[in-house]
Scaffold this active site. Structure first.
Site, PDB file in Angstrom:
ATOM      1  CB  CYS A  49      -0.895  -0.006   1.232  1.00  0.00           C
ATOM      2  SG  CYS A  49      -1.871   1.500   1.429  1.00  0.00           S
ATOM      3  CB  CYS A  52      -0.462   2.065   5.731  1.00  0.00           C
ATOM      4  SG  CYS A  52      -1.130   0.497   5.113  1.00  0.00           S
ATOM      5  CB  CYS A  98      -5.348  -0.367   2.403  1.00  0.00           C
ATOM      6  SG  CYS A  98      -4.089  -0.865   3.601  1.00  0.00           S
ATOM      7  CB  CYS A 101      -4.066   3.097   5.828  1.00  0.00           C
ATOM      8  SG  CYS A 101      -4.003   2.959   4.015  1.00  0.00           S
ATOM      9  CB  CYS A 121      -9.560  -3.278 -11.642  1.00  0.00           C
ATOM     10  SG  CYS A 121      -9.199  -2.042 -12.884  1.00  0.00           S
TER      11      CYS A 121
END
Ligand code: FE
Length: 137
Positions: A49, A52, A98, A101, A121
């Site tokens: 990510c 984070c 995510c 976060c 996607c």
């Protein structure tokens, strides 16, 4: 701690992210198709990510969808992401965020290849690629 939630104010996120990362991760934006740096990347490694650092996707699950965005058949671990119904723009889609976060990553569609039949996607700008380390010794 890997599993602790990351909670920041918009001002804190703005200071940590580029304007485009902020627009996508914190405002649910979408990068223009075909513009992301990871769409065609074939290197082995892990996609974290960009907000984070949580490990989200593996190159082993990446495929060429032709959509213009990086596409995966599954997340690295189911717990790494969350899925939410998204009825914006007059469409019914499933948003992917995510789990750590809450950053917006992209959407998941049921038109992917084996083994899952799913197509995650994902915006390149929401990801940070870490190449696989060469074996030591
Ligand atoms: Fe995150």
């Amino acid at each position: 701690m890997q599993d602790e939630k990351v909670v920041r104010t918009d001002d804190e996120w703005r200071s940590l992210l580029t304007p485009e990362q902020f627009r996508v991760l914190r405002r649910g934006g979408t990068e223009p198709a075909g513009t992301g740096e990871y769409t065609d990347l074939e290197k082995r490694g892990v996609y974290r990510c960009a907000g984070c650092g949580s490990e989200l996707f593996s190159s082993a699950d990446k495929f060429h969808s032709g959509s213009g965005w990086p596409s995966f058949t599954q997340p690295l671990k189911a717990e790494a992401i969350e899925e939410h119904e998204d009825r914006s723009f007059g469409m019914s889609r499933t948003e992917v965020t995510c789990a750590r976060c809450s950053g917006h990553l992209g959407h998941v569609f049921a038109d992917g290849p084996d083994p899952t039949g799913l197509r995650y996607c994902i915006n390149s700008v929401a990801l940070s690629f870490v190449p696989e380390e060469a074996d030591e010794g």
